[in-house]
Design an enzyme around this catalytic site. Structure first.
Site, PDB file in Angstrom:
ATOM      1  N   THR A  26      10.786   8.589  -3.947  1.00 40.08           N
ATOM      2  CA  THR A  26      10.985   7.418  -4.812  1.00 40.08           C
ATOM      3  C   THR A  26      10.051   7.483  -6.024  1.00 40.08           C
ATOM      4  O   THR A  26      10.454   7.203  -7.158  1.00 40.08           O
ATOM      5  CB  THR A  26      10.722   6.118  -4.005  1.00 40.08           C
ATOM      6  OG1 THR A  26      11.433   6.196  -2.770  1.00 40.08           O
ATOM      7  CG2 THR A  26      11.164   4.892  -4.766  1.00 40.08           C
ATOM      8  N   GLY A  66      12.373   4.066   1.133  1.00 40.82           N
ATOM      9  CA  GLY A  66      12.191   5.172   2.072  1.00 40.82           C
ATOM     10  C   GLY A  66      10.921   5.927   1.704  1.00 40.82           C
ATOM     11  O   GLY A  66      10.026   5.364   1.053  1.00 40.82           O
ATOM     12  N   CYS A  67      10.843   7.180   2.091  1.00 42.78           N
ATOM     13  CA  CYS A  67       9.628   7.982   1.836  1.00 42.78           C
ATOM     14  C   CYS A  67       9.215   7.889   0.369  1.00 42.78           C
ATOM     15  O   CYS A  67      10.011   8.182  -0.525  1.00 42.78           O
ATOM     16  CB  CYS A  67       9.887   9.441   2.227  1.00 42.78           C
ATOM     17  SG  CYS A  67       8.483  10.499   1.847  1.00 42.78           S
ATOM     18  N   PHE A  68       7.972   7.480   0.138  1.00 41.79           N
ATOM     19  CA  PHE A  68       7.568   7.222  -1.255  1.00 41.79           C
ATOM     20  C   PHE A  68       7.422   8.477  -2.098  1.00 41.79           C
ATOM     21  O   PHE A  68       7.411   8.405  -3.319  1.00 41.79           O
ATOM     22  CB  PHE A  68       6.332   6.315  -1.352  1.00 41.79           C
ATOM     23  CG  PHE A  68       5.110   6.692  -0.556  1.00 41.79           C
ATOM     24  CD1 PHE A  68       4.866   7.971  -0.121  1.00 41.79           C
ATOM     25  CD2 PHE A  68       4.159   5.703  -0.247  1.00 41.79           C
ATOM     26  CE1 PHE A  68       3.716   8.289   0.603  1.00 41.79           C
ATOM     27  CE2 PHE A  68       3.017   6.002   0.478  1.00 41.79           C
ATOM     28  CZ  PHE A  68       2.798   7.309   0.902  1.00 41.79           C
ATOM     29  N   TRP A  69       7.326   9.648  -1.456  1.00 41.53           N
ATOM     30  CA  TRP A  69       7.223  10.882  -2.256  1.00 41.53           C
ATOM     31  C   TRP A  69       8.424  11.019  -3.184  1.00 41.53           C
ATOM     32  O   TRP A  69       8.274  11.347  -4.365  1.00 41.53           O
ATOM     33  CB  TRP A  69       7.148  12.112  -1.340  1.00 41.53           C
ATOM     34  CG  TRP A  69       5.926  12.179  -0.465  1.00 41.53           C
ATOM     35  CD1 TRP A  69       4.749  11.527  -0.656  1.00 41.53           C
ATOM     36  CD2 TRP A  69       5.783  12.954   0.741  1.00 41.53           C
ATOM     37  NE1 TRP A  69       3.874  11.841   0.362  1.00 41.53           N
ATOM     38  CE2 TRP A  69       4.478  12.713   1.219  1.00 41.53           C
ATOM     39  CE3 TRP A  69       6.615  13.818   1.452  1.00 41.53           C
ATOM     40  CZ2 TRP A  69       3.995  13.312   2.388  1.00 41.53           C
ATOM     41  CZ3 TRP A  69       6.139  14.417   2.604  1.00 41.53           C
ATOM     42  CH2 TRP A  69       4.840  14.160   3.066  1.00 41.53           C
TER      43      TRP A  69
END
Ligand code: SME
Length: 315
Positions: free
Chosen positions: A14, A9-12
Site C-alpha cells: 500500500t 492489507g500489508c502496508f509494504w
C-alpha cells in the site's frame, strides 16, 4: 498539505503504491486504530500477534491542489478487495483489515460518496471501515520503503499494479487537453506498447456495423471486424472487457498474427469518434475497442482489465 490514512492489507504494498501517486508528498507505513487499552507505540511483533487491534495503515500526505481526496480514495479501492474481511491477498488477520481513517471531519462527505459508489457497483455492503482516525504510530524504519529496499520482497499486490499506475498517470498527463480522438488513441496505444512491451496494441473504431482499424503499434493487422465477430466484435456487442487466456479456445477468434497467443479487448465507452471527419452514430455508447495481443498464453488477468479500463476511461 493534507493527510488521509489507508489500511489496505500489508502496508509494504500500500505504501509503495501511494508513494507513486502524483501529488503525494509522502506515504508512511504505520499502525492505526489499536485497542483503546493498548498503551503507547506497538512493535511490529506485537501487531503481528493480532491481539492489539492495530491495522497496518499508511499515512498519505498530499497536495490537494495536485490530487483530490476523491481520486486518492478511488485509487485505494482499485488496490483492495472491499468485500474481503480481515484478508487481503494471502495476508489474513485483523491487522490486515481494510479501512479509511480521516483526521479532518470535513473529508467525510467525499469519502462517503466514493464508498457508496463502490458499494453500488459491487452490490453488497463493503467490509471496509470508514472512521475518524483514533491513533497512528509510524512503523519501524525497516518497514519504511520496504519494497524499494527489497525489490524482490513480498508484495500482496500484483507487481504490474505499480507499472500500470505509472502508465495511467502518464497517459493522463500526456493527453492533457488534446481533443482530437485519433491523436488521443495514437498516444495511448504508443505508451501502452512502449511501457508494457506487449506484442500488439491498438484501437478498432466503431464505423456503422463494423470496427475499422485505428491507431496501433505492432505488426500489420486486420482492417475490419464485424459486429459480434472475433474477440473485438464480441467485446463491442457485449459491452464488456474480454480476457482471452488462449486465443485458440475462443470461438471465432480472428488471427491477425499466428504469433498471438492471448488477448484482452476493452470497450471504449466514451465517444472519441464523435468529432472525427466521418462521424457515425454510436448507438450503444461504445465508440472503439482497445485490443492488446501477447505472444505468451494467459498474459492478462483482472489487474490488466482494471487498469486498461481506467486508461480507456481517460479517452
Ligand atoms: N484477434 C482479434 C482481431 C484483431 S488482432 O488481434 C489485432 C479478434 O479476434 O477480434
Amino acid at each position: 498539505m493534507k493527510e488521509i490514512y489507508f489500511a489496505g492489507g500489508c502496508f509494504w504494498g500500500t505504501e509503495h503504491f501511494f508513494s507513486g501517486v502524483d501529488g503525494v508528498i509522502s506515504a508512511v507505513s504505520g499502525y492505526a486504530q489499536g485497542n483503546p487499552d493498548f498503551a503507547g507505540r506497538p512493535s511490529y511483533e506485537q501487531v503481528y500477534t493480532d491481539t492489539t487491534g492495530f491495522a497496518e495503515t499508511v499515512r498519505v500526505c498530499y497536495r490537494p491542489e495536485k490530487i483530490s481526496l476523491r481520486l486518492l480514495a478511488e485509487l485505494y479501492f482499485d488496490i483492495i478487495d472491499p468485500l474481503s474481511l480481515n484478508q487481503q491477498g494471502h495476508d489474513v488477520g485483523t491487522r490486515y483489515r481494510t479501512g479509511i481513517y480521516y483526521s479532518d471531519a470535513a473529508d467525510l462527505p467525499v469519502l462517503q460518496e466514493v464508498y457508496s459508489a463502490v458499494e453500488a457497483r459491487v452490490g453488497q455492503p463493503l467490509e471496509v471501515e470508514l472512521e475518524p482516525l483514533r491513533s497512528f504510530y509510524e512503523a519501524e524504519e525497516r518497514h519504511q520503503k520496504y519494497l524499494d529496499k527489497n525489490p524482490d520482497g513480498y508484495c500482496h499486490l500484483p507487481l504490474r499494479t505499480f507499472k500500470y499506475l505509472r502508465l495511467y498517470q502518464d497517459v493522463a498527463a500526456l493527453l492533457g487537453d488534446e481533443r482530437d480522438p485519433v491523436a488521443r488513441m495514437a498516444e495511448t496505444a504508443a505508451l501502452i506498447y512502449e511501457r508494457m512491451k506487449f506484442f500488439w496494441v491498438g484501437f478498432y473504431i466503431v464505423r456503422g456495423s463494423e470496427l475499422v482499424l485505428g491507431p496501433f503499434q505492432g505488426p500489420p493487422a486486420c482492417l475490419r471486424i464485424g459486429y459480434g465477430r472475433g474477440v473485438c466484435g464480441t467485446a463491442w456487442k457485449e459491452g464488456r472487457t474480454i480476457v482471452v487466456p488462449d486465443v485458440e479456445a475462443f470461438p471465432g477468434h480472428i488471427a491477425c498474427s499466428s504469433l498471438s497467443r492471448s488477448e484482452i479487448v476493452v470497450p471504449v465507452q466514451s465517444a472519441p469518434c464523435g468529432s472525427l471527419t466521418n462521424p457515425l452514430p454510436v448507438a450503444d455508447g461504445i465508440s472503439a475497442v482497445l485490443d492488446i495481443d501477447s505472444t505468451s498464453p494467459s498474459t492478462f488477468d483482472d489487474t490488466d482489465a482494471l487498469w486498461l479500463e481506467k486508461i480507456c476511461g481517460l479517452l
